[in-house]
Design an enzyme around this catalytic site. Structure first.
Site, PDB file in Angstrom:
ATOM      1  N   ARG A   1       7.805  -1.182   0.262  1.00 34.73           N
ATOM      2  CA  ARG A   1       7.958  -0.900   1.612  1.00 34.73           C
ATOM      3  C   ARG A   1       6.979  -1.803   2.035  1.00 34.73           C
ATOM      4  NH1 ARG A   1       7.650   2.857   5.669  1.00 34.73           N
ATOM      5  NH2 ARG A   1       5.592   3.273   6.913  1.00 34.73           N
TER       6      ARG A   1
ATOM      7  N   LYS B   1       5.413  11.093   5.426  1.00 35.13           N
ATOM      8  CA  LYS B   1       4.111  11.148   5.102  1.00 35.13           C
ATOM      9  C   LYS B   1       3.319  11.954   5.795  1.00 35.13           C
ATOM     10  CE  LYS B   1       0.410   8.218   3.159  1.00 35.13           C
ATOM     11  NZ  LYS B   1      -0.198   7.138   2.826  1.00 35.13           N
TER      12      LYS B   1
ATOM     13  N   TRP C   1       4.655   4.367  11.592  1.00 32.73           N
ATOM     14  CA  TRP C   1       3.418   4.348  11.334  1.00 32.73           C
ATOM     15  C   TRP C   1       2.725   4.956  12.775  1.00 32.73           C
ATOM     16  CZ3 TRP C   1       5.133  -0.183   8.860  1.00 32.73           C
ATOM     17  CH2 TRP C   1       4.856  -0.310   7.794  1.00 32.73           C
TER      18      TRP C   1
ATOM     19  N   TYR D   1       0.250  -7.134   8.357  1.00 29.50           N
ATOM     20  CA  TYR D   1       1.126  -7.876   8.134  1.00 29.50           C
ATOM     21  C   TYR D   1       1.242  -9.165   9.064  1.00 29.50           C
ATOM     22  CZ  TYR D   1       2.547  -3.764   5.227  1.00 29.50           C
ATOM     23  OH  TYR D   1       2.761  -3.017   4.397  1.00 29.50           O
TER      24      TYR D   1
ATOM     25  N   HIS E   1       6.212   1.829  -4.051  1.00 34.13           N
ATOM     26  CA  HIS E   1       5.582   1.769  -2.609  1.00 34.13           C
ATOM     27  C   HIS E   1       5.488   0.191  -2.319  1.00 34.13           C
ATOM     28  CE1 HIS E   1       3.991   3.789   0.805  1.00 34.13           C
ATOM     29  NE2 HIS E   1       3.289   2.666   0.711  1.00 34.13           N
TER      30      HIS E   1
ATOM     31  N   ARG F   1       9.856   5.332   2.363  1.00 33.41           N
ATOM     32  CA  ARG F   1       9.068   5.900   1.048  1.00 33.41           C
ATOM     33  C   ARG F   1      10.153   6.362   0.410  1.00 33.41           C
ATOM     34  NH1 ARG F   1       6.243   7.048   5.719  1.00 33.41           N
ATOM     35  NH2 ARG F   1       4.059   5.855   5.891  1.00 33.41           N
TER      36      ARG F   1
END
Length: 333
Positions: free
Chosen positions: A266, A203, A289, A298, A263, A178
């Site tokens: 990403r 994050k 994640w 995805y 973003h 990010r």
């Protein structure tokens, strides 16, 4: 006021009034609430405004605290005069309908509902201000953002970026990091011989290691000598401001790209990985994640495991298809 309540707590504070009668009435109310809570387990009603003050104090370290404050302000017209135990399904319904009538999308309304749910859960589970909370269900119909670049589009974007921004974009496409993670990356956290970087400003607050492929390592080597501490700089100084600035939007315009955010680089990185055969579990670890559900979006980009199944009805394979008889179910003549 200076008194000891029935639950043993000491009250020493201003009543906020010059009237003795009003001050005595307020003290009597506090004593009654403390008595009911101590002897009967009845909790003192807490207002929405009290809860918001504490909630914002708890969340003060969040990077998105400004957004949280804005959402709380947006909820105030609906909840500002209520106590927490007065917030029920009808109140939640009024929030949903009110925001939808303003023209807000389900995604926006869901952010309001998620913040409300988080606050109520905290008031119940951590502060023990209330015993139960209403069910807060998110709205359906939220459109998942699916914006990513082709290789040619990415090359075109990089070509129109100034050098310092092009380096950040290239690193994002190579690692999936990010913007904040990239701009905060320090040389002390980079090991080029081992092709690894360690990100500490993530994050979700959990530091993670980032493997550096050849493209990422090349970008970093190009930055050596520009600053003693930070990897990515502009005119010899760390890039402190948002990457989505005038230079970014100018590059997008020249590259002919619309509706594209930083973003989304990403998303592009993750989409390219899945198209190249990277598994969802591998992608989850690469991107840092916490849950698999964040990566499953995805999955649609990888169809290799279905190729054999899809080929079973190809024209060249029609000899292997078993023809089934067609039976007529009409009445016999």
């Amino acid at each position: 006021m200076n008194a000891t309540l029935p639950n043993g707590k000491r009250v020493r504070q201003s009543s906020g009034t010059e009237s003795r009668e009003e001050a005595e009435a307020l003290l009597a109310k506090l004593k009654l609430e403390a008595f009911r809570e101590h002897h009967f387990g009845i909790k003192r009603p807490r207002t929405w405004q009290e809860a918001v003050v504490r909630y914002l104090e708890v969340k003060a370290s969040l990077r998105s605290i400004r957004d949280v404050r804005q959402i709380c302000r947006g909820l105030h017209p609906y909840l500002g005069d209520l106590t927490l135990d007065q917030i029920n399904g009808d109140v939640i319904w009024s929030i949903v309908q009110g925001e939808l009538k303003k023209g807000n999308l389900p995604a926006t309304v869901n952010r309001y509902l998620a913040t409300l749910r988080s606050l109520l859960r905290m008031a119940r589970d951590e502060w023990q201000w209330i015993d139960s909370i209403p069910k807060v269900r998110m709205l359906g119909g939220e459109v998942e953002r699916d914006r990513w670049l082709t290789r040619e589009e990415a090359d075109r974007l990089i070509r129109f970026c100034p050098d310092h921004l092009a380096a950040v974009v290239r690193f994002a496409l190579a690692t999936g990091c990010r913007a904040r993670e990239i701009l905060g990356l320090e040389w002390i956290r980079v090991d080029l011989p081992r092709k690894t970087a360690w990100i500490n400003q993530t994050k979700n607050g959990t530091p993670r290691g980032v493997p550096l492929n050849r493209d990422a390592a090349t970008v970093l080597r190009e930055q050596i000598g520009k600053h003693s501490q930070f990897c990515f700089t502009y005119r010899g100084e760390p890039i402190k401001r948002n990457v989505s600035n005038h230079a970014w939007f100018t590059a997008l315009s020249k590259a002919g790209l619309e509706d594209f955010r930083f973003h989304d680089l990403r998303h592009t990185w993750a989409s390219w990985h899945r198209q190249s055969g990277t598994s969802c579990d591998e992608l989850k670890d690469l991107g840092g994640w916490k849950t698999r559900s964040m990566v499953d979006r995805y999955a649609k980009f990888a169809t290799e495991h279905l190729a054999a199944a899809a080929s079973r009805i190809e024209s060249a394979a029609k000899d292997g298809v078993i023809e089934l008889s067609r039976f007529s179910h009409g009445a016999a003549k």
